[in-house]
Design a protein around this motif. Structure first.
Motif, mmCIF file in Angstrom:
data_model
loop_
_atom_site.group_PDB
_atom_site.id
_atom_site.type_symbol
_atom_site.label_atom_id
_atom_site.label_comp_id
_atom_site.label_asym_id
_atom_site.label_seq_id
_atom_site.Cartn_x
_atom_site.Cartn_y
_atom_site.Cartn_z
ATOM 1 N N TYR A 243 55.706 6.609 10.414
ATOM 2 C CA TYR A 243 56.655 7.718 10.486
ATOM 3 C C TYR A 243 57.884 7.485 9.625
ATOM 4 O O TYR A 243 58.884 8.178 9.757
ATOM 5 C CB TYR A 243 57.048 8.034 11.933
ATOM 6 C CG TYR A 243 55.908 8.551 12.745
ATOM 7 C CD1 TYR A 243 55.422 9.833 12.534
ATOM 8 C CD2 TYR A 243 55.290 7.751 13.694
ATOM 9 C CE1 TYR A 243 54.355 10.311 13.268
ATOM 10 C CE2 TYR A 243 54.221 8.222 14.424
ATOM 11 C CZ TYR A 243 53.754 9.502 14.221
ATOM 12 O OH TYR A 243 52.688 9.973 14.927
ATOM 13 N N TYR B 124 46.454 27.636 7.551
ATOM 14 C CA TYR B 124 47.499 27.437 6.543
ATOM 15 C C TYR B 124 46.927 27.484 5.139
ATOM 16 O O TYR B 124 47.564 27.970 4.214
ATOM 17 C CB TYR B 124 48.210 26.110 6.801
ATOM 18 C CG TYR B 124 49.416 25.885 5.925
ATOM 19 C CD1 TYR B 124 50.618 26.548 6.190
ATOM 20 C CD2 TYR B 124 49.369 25.029 4.821
ATOM 21 C CE1 TYR B 124 51.722 26.356 5.385
ATOM 22 C CE2 TYR B 124 50.468 24.839 4.022
ATOM 23 C CZ TYR B 124 51.640 25.508 4.301
ATOM 24 O OH TYR B 124 52.735 25.313 3.511
ATOM 25 N N VAL C 293 58.520 15.418 9.048
ATOM 26 C CA VAL C 293 59.413 16.476 9.544
ATOM 27 C C VAL C 293 58.891 17.844 9.118
ATOM 28 O O VAL C 293 58.893 18.796 9.909
ATOM 29 C CB VAL C 293 60.860 16.239 9.048
ATOM 30 C CG1 VAL C 293 61.736 17.449 9.298
ATOM 31 C CG2 VAL C 293 61.446 14.998 9.697
ATOM 32 N N TRP C 294 58.401 17.957 7.883
ATOM 33 C CA TRP C 294 57.843 19.224 7.408
ATOM 34 C C TRP C 294 56.623 19.623 8.223
ATOM 35 O O TRP C 294 56.490 20.774 8.632
ATOM 36 C CB TRP C 294 57.478 19.118 5.926
ATOM 37 C CG TRP C 294 56.798 20.343 5.412
ATOM 38 C CD1 TRP C 294 57.380 21.516 5.049
ATOM 39 C CD2 TRP C 294 55.393 20.522 5.226
ATOM 40 N NE1 TRP C 294 56.422 22.414 4.636
ATOM 41 C CE2 TRP C 294 55.200 21.829 4.742
ATOM 42 C CE3 TRP C 294 54.292 19.703 5.419
ATOM 43 C CZ2 TRP C 294 53.934 22.323 4.458
ATOM 44 C CZ3 TRP C 294 53.041 20.206 5.125
ATOM 45 C CH2 TRP C 294 52.875 21.504 4.648
ATOM 46 N N VAL C 295 55.721 18.656 8.465
ATOM 47 C CA VAL C 295 54.505 18.954 9.225
ATOM 48 C C VAL C 295 54.853 19.398 10.642
ATOM 49 O O VAL C 295 54.288 20.369 11.159
ATOM 50 C CB VAL C 295 53.548 17.740 9.241
ATOM 51 C CG1 VAL C 295 52.446 17.912 10.275
ATOM 52 C CG2 VAL C 295 52.943 17.517 7.872
ATOM 53 N N TYR D 136 57.785 9.889 3.218
ATOM 54 C CA TYR D 136 56.883 10.070 4.354
ATOM 55 C C TYR D 136 57.607 10.700 5.534
ATOM 56 O O TYR D 136 57.049 11.558 6.223
ATOM 57 C CB TYR D 136 56.249 8.740 4.754
ATOM 58 C CG TYR D 136 55.104 8.922 5.710
ATOM 59 C CD1 TYR D 136 53.861 9.344 5.250
ATOM 60 C CD2 TYR D 136 55.250 8.701 7.066
ATOM 61 C CE1 TYR D 136 52.800 9.535 6.105
ATOM 62 C CE2 TYR D 136 54.198 8.887 7.937
ATOM 63 C CZ TYR D 136 52.974 9.301 7.450
ATOM 64 O OH TYR D 136 51.935 9.499 8.315
ATOM 65 N N SER E 195 57.662 20.761 11.612
ATOM 66 C CA SER E 195 58.326 22.070 11.579
ATOM 67 C C SER E 195 57.345 23.204 11.298
ATOM 68 O O SER E 195 57.519 24.316 11.780
ATOM 69 C CB SER E 195 59.455 22.079 10.551
ATOM 70 O OG SER E 195 58.931 21.986 9.250
ATOM 71 N N VAL E 196 56.304 22.952 10.508
ATOM 72 C CA VAL E 196 55.332 23.993 10.183
ATOM 73 C C VAL E 196 54.305 24.168 11.295
ATOM 74 O O VAL E 196 54.009 25.287 11.705
ATOM 75 C CB VAL E 196 54.622 23.672 8.837
ATOM 76 C CG1 VAL E 196 53.444 24.590 8.611
ATOM 77 C CG2 VAL E 196 55.607 23.792 7.695
ATOM 78 N N ILE F 269 60.166 12.754 5.368
ATOM 79 C CA ILE F 269 60.331 14.173 5.019
ATOM 80 C C ILE F 269 59.021 14.924 5.255
ATOM 81 O O ILE F 269 59.019 16.036 5.790
ATOM 82 C CB ILE F 269 60.813 14.322 3.559
ATOM 83 C CG1 ILE F 269 62.253 13.851 3.430
ATOM 84 C CG2 ILE F 269 60.675 15.761 3.077
ATOM 85 C CD1 ILE F 269 62.736 13.723 1.995
ATOM 86 N N PHE F 270 57.897 14.312 4.883
ATOM 87 C CA PHE F 270 56.594 14.937 5.099
ATOM 88 C C PHE F 270 56.325 15.143 6.591
ATOM 89 O O PHE F 270 55.858 16.206 7.005
ATOM 90 C CB PHE F 270 55.492 14.086 4.467
ATOM 91 C CG PHE F 270 54.110 14.553 4.799
ATOM 92 C CD1 PHE F 270 53.605 15.704 4.220
ATOM 93 C CD2 PHE F 270 53.319 13.854 5.689
ATOM 94 C CE1 PHE F 270 52.328 16.148 4.525
ATOM 95 C CE2 PHE F 270 52.046 14.289 6.002
ATOM 96 C CZ PHE F 270 51.545 15.437 5.421
#
Length: 110
Positions: free
Chosen positions: A26, A107, A83-85, A78, A87-88, A80-81
């Motif tokens: 993470y 998606y 957090v993006w996953v 990683y 959030s999406v 940032i990735f």
């Protein structure tokens, strides 16, 4: 005068390597190890610059610092990735593999 090993030079190298290896946890563990290695490398560099003739092992410090920088960059990317996953797709989706596969198909437009 006998040369002595630069304090924490091996530890800096190990932390630099571990920051790259653990960047996929993470991003948090790799980030912590990388920052610690850079702080220790900064102290060791100051010590070496003050008296370069009495210390050996500066190459470990330089290598460890470079590896720590790489580990920090990978860990931040990683993180940032992740957090993006989250959030999406949401945290609940991350916990259920089948639901995650379904959401990924939605998606991707399939």
């Amino acid at each position: 005068m006998e040369q002595q090993k630069l304090p924490n030079s091996t530890l800096i190298l190990v932390f630099g390597i571990l920051s790259i290896v653990t960047c996929c946890c993470y991003g948090i563990i790799g980030l912590a190890l990388g920052i610690t290695a850079i702080i220790l490398a900064s102290k060791a560099t100051k010590l070496y610059i003050a008296n370069p003739e009495i210390y050996i092992g500066y190459s470990n410090v330089k290598t460890g610092k470079i590896l720590a920088i790489i580990g920090i960059v990978l860990s931040v990317l990683y993180l940032i990735f992740v957090v993006w996953v989250i959030s999406v797709f949401g945290w609940d989706t991350m916990q259920d593999q089948e639901l995650m596969q379904e959401r990924m198909r939605e998606y991707m437009g399939q």
